[in-house]
Scaffold this motif. Structure first.
Motif, PDB file in Angstrom:
ATOM      1  N   LYS A  74      37.199  38.254  26.797  1.00 19.87           N
ATOM      2  CA  LYS A  74      36.995  39.207  27.889  1.00 19.87           C
ATOM      3  C   LYS A  74      35.884  38.635  28.751  1.00 19.87           C
ATOM      4  N   ASP A  89      36.447  42.533  33.066  1.00 15.44           N
ATOM      5  CA  ASP A  89      35.820  43.854  33.161  1.00 15.44           C
ATOM      6  C   ASP A  89      34.819  43.833  34.302  1.00 15.44           C
ATOM      7  N   ASP A 129      37.345  52.538  31.324  1.00 10.53           N
ATOM      8  CA  ASP A 129      36.266  52.585  30.332  1.00 10.53           C
ATOM      9  C   ASP A 129      35.240  53.636  30.752  1.00 10.53           C
ATOM     10  N   GLU A 180      39.616  45.768  33.512  1.00  8.55           N
ATOM     11  CA  GLU A 180      38.921  46.952  33.023  1.00  8.55           C
ATOM     12  C   GLU A 180      37.985  47.501  34.111  1.00  8.55           C
TER      13      GLU A 180
HETATM   14 MG   LIG Z   1      33.925  47.983  29.764  1.00 11.34          MG
END
Ligand SMILES: [Mg+2]
Length: 347
Positions: free
Chosen positions: A159, A186, A237, A212
């Motif tokens: 990620k 993200d 998130d 994300e």
């Molecule tokens: Mg996050």
């Protein structure tokens, strides 16, 4: 039955400075809870408070005496539903503090029954996942080096933190050294809706799984705008904190990302998972920078998840707690040879 409780604060240095769009951390401040029954069995749980959600080690330490008083008053660790409900009635916010107690009580119950937590829940240890490993924001060269280190350690899911004016360059650099890994990004709320759609169009050429939290949680219309135009799936998130958020995000993302430290405990986490599925969402479980005092428990949810982002312990210089085996990121529930969550102080 009587239960004795205590808690302790720890500052755990991170292996690398951990940068996200909102700032950079060099250590994880955690609080560890221990609950002992009258047979001498000890349940362990941890809080990894996040100031983004209004919690610090000080706020956790301030409310834990009241939460632990609930546990001592109930007296029976098997009364998990009652304990979590009474904790919510006692301290409605402070989810990381409640989570530490929830995890410790679950650990104790599974130890009393002499089974790993996943088995207490009736989950299949083979139906597990590989956790992603997070490359924190830094200059592209340092992010490339961190990526190479992750590959050497056997990680196959990465990620990447974004939210800068060099996001495309970062992903291009990482893809050039890691052409075959599963990769997602993200932005931690950093993009405007239009900027997000534009960037996601360009990022899509790097074969990403999903994006994300592209935009601010305070902008639900912006999230919908991005979702309706995005060329990649969207995970929520910061927009998905508790189970009550699930119906609100269900028509504007593909994946709900729960965290124990946001929802406040293991029973809440399971409720959130099933609610998200009922709304047609995929489910990811993420984490804060935490030790295995809490990460080990989250690993037992793996059979219920589509994605695991449980690298909190892996990001520490050294975790005082051992947990579920995670060689190369593979969450090996079947390889856990201890009852409970598996969290145990390293020798
Ligand atoms: Mg996050």
């Amino acid at each position: 039955m009587s239960l004795e409780t205590e808690f302790e604060r720890h500052t755990l240095p991170l292996e690398f400075p951990f940068g996200i769009s909102r700032g950079t951390a060099t250590d994880a401040e955690v609080v560890t809870v221990r609950i002992e029954d009258d047979e001498g069995l000890v349940g362990v749980g941890g809080a990894g408070p996040s100031s983004h959600y209004g919690e610090t080690p000080d706020t956790v330490a301030a409310v834990l005496p009241d939460l632990l008083a609930v546990v001592e008053d109930v007296g029976d660790p098997h009364e998990l539903e009652r304990i979590e409900r009474r904790m919510r009635e006692t301290v409605n916010r402070n989810p990381a503090a409640r989570c530490a107690v929830s995890v410790a009580v679950h650990d104790l119950v599974a130890k009393r029954l002499e089974v790993p937590l996943y088995r207490y829940w009736g989950l299949d240890p083979e139906d597990t996942l590989e956790t992603s490993y997070t490359i924190g924001l830094d200059d592209p060269e340092t992010m490339r080096e961190k990526t190479e280190t992750a590959l050497e350690r056997g990680h196959g899911r990465l990620k990447v933190k974004l939210g800068t004016d060099r996001d495309i360059e970062i992903v291009r650099t990482i893809r050039s050294v890691a052409p075959d890994v599963d990769l997602f990004v993200d932005a931690n709320e950093a993009w405007t809706p239009r900027e997000a759609v534009r960037k996601i169009d360009r990022l899509a050429e790097f074969d990403l799984e999903f994006v994300e939290q592209p935009v601010a949680a305070e902008d639900p219309e912006g999230l919908r705008f991005v979702y309706e135009r995005s060329s990649l799936p969207i995970a929520a998130d910061e927009s998905c904190i508790t189970v009550e958020d699930v119906p609100r995000i269900a028509d504007r993302c593909d994946i709900a990302n729960l965290k124990l430290m946001k929802c406040g405990g293991l029973r809440e986490a399971k409720r959130l998972i099933h609610t998200a599925r009922a709304h047609g969402l995929e489910v990811m479980c993420g984490c804060m920078t935490e030790s295995n005092a809490s990460i080990a428990a989250a690993c037992h949810l793996a059979p219920l998840l589509d994605y695991a982002d449980l690298d909190g312990s892996l990001l520490l210089e050294e975790d005082p707690y051992d947990g579920v085996p995670m060689s190369g990121g593979e969450i090996d529930l079947g390889g856990l040879e201890r009852a409970g969550t598996g969290a145990v102080l390293e020798e």
